[in-house]
Design a protein around this motif. Structure first.
Motif, short mmCIF file in Angstrom:
data_model
loop_
_atom_site.label_atom_id
_atom_site.label_comp_id
_atom_site.label_asym_id
_atom_site.label_seq_id
_atom_site.Cartn_x
_atom_site.Cartn_y
_atom_site.Cartn_z
N HIS A 183 -12.55 -8.17 39.93
CA HIS A 183 -11.76 -7.21 40.31
C HIS A 183 -10.58 -7.16 40.25
CE1 HIS A 183 -15.36 -6.17 43.00
NE2 HIS A 183 -15.49 -7.36 43.42
N ARG A 186 -9.05 -3.55 38.45
CA ARG A 186 -8.79 -2.41 39.24
C ARG A 186 -7.95 -2.82 40.41
NH1 ARG A 186 -15.00 -2.16 41.35
NH2 ARG A 186 -14.95 -3.52 43.18
N ARG A 188 -4.74 -3.22 42.64
CA ARG A 188 -3.37 -2.38 42.30
C ARG A 188 -2.44 -3.33 43.14
NH1 ARG A 188 -5.11 -1.53 38.50
NH2 ARG A 188 -5.69 0.60 37.40
#
Length: 214
Positions: A183, A186, A188
């Motif tokens: 992960h 993706r 942020r």
């Protein structure tokens, strides 16, 4: 008899949210520690740290400004809180009172935060009273915190040097993601929400983050 029994079973199955009471330590204008419990005040939304306020050609940190005003008013006082929910950061979302007065109402009426209508209309009239009187935030130029957070979230700041470990905060808690993990790409980082970059696993774990499982 069966109805009473079913009611008791349902009641026991319903989670009881703790009602924190204790001395206040102000974190920011809508977040406090009450007797050691982190509380997000229900129904209000205050400026984030680093969010700018402007007036008469000057600019300053709106989050610090409103926090200091709330700190002057409530730091060290005794609060009684009624928990309404728990947010995704694990904080109690509560209405708190000091000397019988609703903190959220006083903060919004003083112009130090907005009514958080996304979740409640409780302080709608208090916000309008502050706006009419031109108090606090209503005497300066400031964007809504939700707009500021959205703008910050849209920017994923690049890591500094070799500090490429992403310290993310989610419903699962404080989790760090290493480059190459599932992960990582993706994820942020939004500094306005307390998220950050780390240079090593040891640094992340010392700060209270745990490793992502994959």
């Amino acid at each position: 008899m069966l109805r009473i029994f079913a009611f008791l079973i349902a009641l026991l199955a319903t989670p009881v949210l703790a009602a924190p009471n204790g001395t206040i330590r102000v974190v920011d204008a809508d977040t406090i520690d009450v007797g050691g419990t982190r509380v997000r005040l229900f129904g209000i939304d205050a400026p984030e740290m680093g969010q700018p306020c402007r007036a008469d050609g000057r600019e300053w940190d709106c989050g610090v400004w409103t926090r200091d005003a709330v700190r002057d008013a409530f730091e060290g006082a005794f609060a009684r809180c009624q928990t309404r929910d728990t947010d995704r950061y694990g904080r109690a979302v509560a209405q708190c009172s000091v000397d019988g007065q609703d903190m959220g109402q006083l903060i919004v009426r003083s112009g130090l935060a907005w009514a958080f209508r996304r979740y409640s209309e409780t302080y709608d009239l208090d916000e309008k009273a502050a706006a009419v009187a031109g108090r606090g935030l209503w005497a300066v130029e400031a964007e809504l915190p939700s707009d500021f957070r959205a703008a910050q979230a849209a920017v994923d700041p690049a890591p500094t040097g070799n500090c490429a470990i992403k310290g993310n905060i989610s419903s699962g808690g404080r989790i760090y993601h290493m480059p190459g993990q599932a992960h990582y790409g993706r994820t942020r980082i939004n500094p306005a929400n307390g998220e950050r970059w780390f240079c090593s696993r040891a640094e992340a774990e010392a700060a209270g983050w745990r490793a992502a499982r994959r």
